[in-house]
Write a protein that holds these residues in place. Sequence first.
Motif, PDB file in Angstrom:
ATOM      1  N   ALA A 228       0.795  -1.241   0.142  1.00 21.11           N
ATOM      2  CA  ALA A 228      -0.215  -0.286  -0.273  1.00 21.11           C
ATOM      3  C   ALA A 228       1.056   0.993   0.141  1.00 21.11           C
ATOM      4  O   ALA A 228       0.281   2.298  -0.631  1.00 21.11           O
TER       5      ALA A 228
ATOM      6  N   ARG B 145       8.218  -0.755   4.392  1.00 19.62           N
ATOM      7  CA  ARG B 145       6.557  -0.961   4.815  1.00 19.62           C
ATOM      8  C   ARG B 145       6.676  -2.465   5.134  1.00 19.62           C
ATOM      9  O   ARG B 145       6.752  -3.068   5.113  1.00 19.62           O
TER      10      ARG B 145
ATOM     11  N   GLY C  60      -8.018  -4.402  15.764  1.00 19.61           N
ATOM     12  CA  GLY C  60      -7.273  -3.715  14.616  1.00 19.61           C
ATOM     13  C   GLY C  60      -8.417  -3.943  13.756  1.00 19.61           C
ATOM     14  O   GLY C  60      -9.214  -4.905  13.912  1.00 19.61           O
ATOM     15  N   PRO C  61      -7.698  -4.234  12.968  1.00 18.99           N
ATOM     16  CA  PRO C  61      -8.667  -4.378  11.576  1.00 18.99           C
ATOM     17  C   PRO C  61      -8.801  -5.667  11.406  1.00 18.99           C
ATOM     18  O   PRO C  61      -7.960  -6.539  11.495  1.00 18.99           O
TER      19      PRO C  61
ATOM     20  N   ARG D  30      -0.745  -7.476   6.951  1.00 18.99           N
ATOM     21  CA  ARG D  30      -2.208  -7.008   7.390  1.00 18.99           C
ATOM     22  C   ARG D  30      -2.683  -6.428   6.105  1.00 18.99           C
ATOM     23  O   ARG D  30      -2.003  -6.126   5.325  1.00 18.99           O
ATOM     24  N   PRO D  31      -4.143  -6.035   7.040  1.00 19.08           N
ATOM     25  CA  PRO D  31      -5.095  -5.813   5.762  1.00 19.08           C
ATOM     26  C   PRO D  31      -4.906  -3.827   5.239  1.00 19.08           C
ATOM     27  O   PRO D  31      -5.351  -3.453   4.142  1.00 19.08           O
ATOM     28  N   GLU D  32      -4.788  -3.554   5.871  1.00 19.34           N
ATOM     29  CA  GLU D  32      -4.484  -2.313   6.301  1.00 19.34           C
ATOM     30  C   GLU D  32      -2.645  -1.356   5.302  1.00 19.34           C
ATOM     31  O   GLU D  32      -2.460  -0.592   4.992  1.00 19.34           O
ATOM     32  N   ALA D  33      -1.352  -2.999   5.374  1.00 19.82           N
ATOM     33  CA  ALA D  33      -0.363  -2.483   5.018  1.00 19.82           C
ATOM     34  C   ALA D  33      -0.578  -3.251   2.593  1.00 19.82           C
ATOM     35  O   ALA D  33       0.361  -3.148   3.130  1.00 19.82           O
TER      36      ALA D  33
ATOM     37  N   ARG E  10      -2.708  -4.053  -0.732  1.00 19.10           N
ATOM     38  CA  ARG E  10      -3.787  -3.684  -1.520  1.00 19.10           C
ATOM     39  C   ARG E  10      -4.184  -4.673  -2.698  1.00 19.10           C
ATOM     40  O   ARG E  10      -2.911  -5.577  -2.942  1.00 19.10           O
TER      41      ARG E  10
END
Length: 337
Positions: A7, A122, A81-82, A140-143, A145
């Motif tokens: 991401a 990252r 967390g998400p 990790r879902p937020e890290a 795409r």
Amino acid sequence: MAVFACAGCGAELTGPVTEVALPPHAHREGGNRYLPALMEPGTFAVDPEPSGPPWRPWHELGVDEAAARGVYAPIGGLWCGPGGAVLLAPGDTRDTVLIPEQCDGCCAAGGWPNLACERCGRTVGARIDDCYRWQAVWLRPEAVRRLPVPGPARPAGDGWTVTPLPPVEPDGWWSDRWSAAVAVALAEVLAASDGRPVAVPDGLLAETFGRTLDRLLPADGPARTLGLAGPGLTPDPAPDIALVPRHPWTGAAWQPADGTVPAALDAEVWTYLAFPPLRPTTRLPAGEERDDPLPLRPYRLFEPDRHLLVHRLARLPAVRQPWLRAIYDRLGDGRQD
């Protein structure tokens, strides 16, 4: 099909992969010391439950907030967390590097998070290959795409035809996957029992489900019946509670006939129970010798994974009924989640 990209910088971190259902043993630990890859090559699964910090203890969450998050009985605490962590086989990752100071497992990498994008640094997830844990990569879902790529969304066929999974490993121990799959299905069978005894047919079903049900449910009173139902198998008469296969791609349970309550079971485990391999029933002719191995028999009685049984029960709304809550409390002494 899809690939997952960083991401931060957009670097592709996986090869093309196809989505399947989250395996019931995704969070099982223990069993054999060194476990194989959790996912088949070329596949990925998404865990809908929250993961990662913050960690909030039960007394801080409270009953109402916990129920809003899908938890209906006390647990040690909950990651908040998400949701949506992505699970892959380690061989499907690309251009990632380990973060050495985060690899704090017992025998190998086990920390979270310990995996970074090679291009920009990252933090993107975790590589797990520690002892007593399945080989896996969690992104990790937020890290990351998810990017679509050309290719079939699903493998060929309807997905219901799978290879049956034997219940005993070649070394003579009960299969870790059976211990996990039975535990998850047992929670649903307990909820469907309405607190009454459950009659289980003799054989492997009794070995894997019957002993635990007899231990947890009353011995007296009218019993509900447990059986198998699914593609190519229509029981007559229909049981009150039917173990049905969970679709390997979508995770959806096969739906039995009206009036039968389903309890979903891993499709490969269900297939072995529903269509067991044929065993020789006749003696060899006089003078003929064979060296075919005898069927494997485990060293001990079967035990479902207690942690996964408690975990699943806590996420069933039925656990708020006093009789099922009492069973949950018996199982969950000293539990952690």
